[in-house]
Design an enzyme around this catalytic site. Structure first.
Site: not given
Ligand code: BG6
Length: 477
Positions: A371, A170
């Site tokens: 992801e 990201e």
């Molecule tokens: C992604 C990131 O965007 O979101 C991660 O790559 C992050 O590092 C994940 O933990 C979830 O984020 P959040 O803020 O929803 O807990």
């Protein structure tokens, strides 16, 4: 109607995480803070219930246990990062911290020994704080060279065992939250700095690709890429104003990294547009050539939720610092399906829509979902009498997203696999252990003990049978 959906041949299933969100600070030396560590120390109040990277999931001490769960589930691959700030003791000369390198080496060996392919990202927000203080981080061209030196050391140490490397996770995020939106410590707004970071990270991706090709470690089955969080933009309506809003949103948050990584260039007119807003970065023609000559082998794409926008209804104050919202306003679509815990819309078609976009606009480049997942607060309330968290909402979320991913493949997209965020619950920026994403629970009340959730068994069954049952809700009631 229930149908059986089959995974295509070779389609891989994995899970992701990062170094700073799991490892903990064991053995960290003075001067080895990453930006995330410094932010946590500098503004701990913002971190949910005070949790942060200090202990995280204690992965450094418990990785064997995590890999044995991965083996039990049958995961094909695990993505994490190498922590730049901890892998070196001297960032200028790229002197390796032998203690950290030795842990990392054993961790990779253990991953492979458990039948799980490691995928390593060179930066998951872990830019060393020392480089932030000395150079303003990615604002400075010299940091690109330091990143290349660091990557070379990483290839030397682990390149014979790791086949899949990524430059960034990201790359747009840190500077957008910090310098564009001013949401995060150290609270310094500067839109030009934002653009300079974007450009230097795009350049660094290509420069590291070049170094990898020259390193001698890039075998025929090795791949280099970068992981981009595509904020899929949907226009409120098909009016030219709304369509233009979605297009500009996509340009400033998505194409800004997709284009240099895959096409080797920014789109025509982009530099003029930046100039017209007073945020054109410093660049050189020789660096643009590095970008042109070193496009990635494939992309990892993080896809969580759609973004809905409309054309601007209100004027921007003259002289206000540039923000891409010059071109759009957020649109709150009535009736959208929400994950109420995270405040994100759930729209599984994002995977399909992006799959067709890769097919049609990016030369059908190979890619994978790097992801995707569902963050839920207070998951303890879903625990059954045996102690297992029954996260059926997450299983439904996976099935719906996988369904649309497979549909994208059936229509010709070169989509290779799907990775859940995250393998275990972990520390997110600020949200710390608030939004739980894991297939495996981290029990904070009991020494961070691990326990598989129902979704881990779903993944296990999915991998074993390479299929899942999918409930299509098509009934008019
Ligand atoms: C992604 C990131 O965007 O979101 C991660 O790559 C992050 O590092 C994940 O933990 C979830 O984020 P959040 O803020 O929803 O807990």
């Amino acid at each position: 109607m229930t149908e059986r959906v089959y995974l295509p041949e070779g389609f891989f299933l994995g899970a992701a995480a990062s170094a700073w969100q799991t490892e903990g600070w064991n053995g960290k030396k003075e001067g080895q803070d990453s930006f995330m560590d410094a932010w946590y120390k500098g503004h701990r109040d913002a971190w949910y219930e005070g949790y942060g990277p200090a202990i995280a999931t204690n992965f450094m001490e418990r990785y064997e246990e995590d890999f044995s769960y991965m083996k039990e589930i049958g995961l094909n691959c695990y993505r994490t990062s190498l922590n730049w700030s901890r892998f070196l003791t001297d960032y200028e000369e790229a002197v390796v911290d032998e203690e950290y390198a030795s842990y990392y080496s054993s961790m990779i060996d253990s991953c492979i020994a458990h039948g799980v392919e490691p995928m390593i990202c060179l930066e998951h927000y872990e830019v060393p704080q020392a480089l932030m203080e000395r150079y303003g981080g990615w604002n400075c061209r010299h940091v690109v060279d330091l990143f290349v030196k660091y990557a070379q050391r990483a290839f030397e140490r682990f390149g014979s065992r790791v086949k899949y490397w990524f430059a960034f996770n990201e790359p747009v995020v840190v500077q957008t939250r910090v310098y564009l939106d001013g949401l995060r410590w150290p609270f310094h707004q500067d839109s030009r700095v934002w653009m300079q970071w974007n450009y230097h990270k795009a350049l660094a991706t290509a420069a590291v690709m070049e170094a990898y090709k020259k390193s001698g470690f890039k075998g025929p089955d090795c791949k280099f890429g970068t992981i981009i969080n595509v904020e899929t933009a949907y226009a409120r309506t098909d009016s030219p104003e709304d369509m233009e809003a979605a297009d500009k949103y996509d340009l400033f948050y998505n194409r800004i990294f997709l284009d240099p990584a895959v096409k080797g260039a920014y789109e025509e007119g982009f530099f003029d547009l930046l100039s017209s807003h007073g945020i054109l970065m410093e660049y050189t023609d020789s660096d643009l050539k590095v970008i042109k000559d070193n496009t990635v082998d494939w992309l990892g794409i993080n896809l969580y939720h759609p973004n809905r926008v409309k054309g601007r209804m209100t004027a921007i104050r003259e002289g206000a610092p540039f923000h891409p919202c010059y071109y759009y306003e957020e649109f709150d679509m009535p009736g959208k399906r929400m994950n109420p815990f995270r405040g994100w819309e759930i729209y599984p078609r994002i995977i399909y829509d992006f799959a067709l976009r890769m097919r049609d606009q990016y030369g059908n480049k190979e890619w994978f979902v790097a992801e995707n997942g569902m963050g839920v607060q207070d998951e303890g309330r879903y625990r059954d009498e045996t102690g297992m968290i029954q996260d059926h909402y997450r299983i439904d979320f996976f099935k719906q997203h996988l369904y649309w991913a497979i549909k994208g493949i059936q229509e010709g997209s070169n989509l290779k696999g799907y990775m859940n965020w995250a393998f275990t619950d972990n520390v997110s920026p600020m949200n710390a252990f608030k939004n739980r994403y894991g297939l495996v629970e981290i029990d904070l009340e009991h020494n961070r003990d691990r326990r598989m959730k129902r979704s881990a068994y779903f993944f296990k069954e999915l991998i074993a049978s390479r299929s899942f049952s999918y409930e299509k809700d098509e009934e008019y009631r």
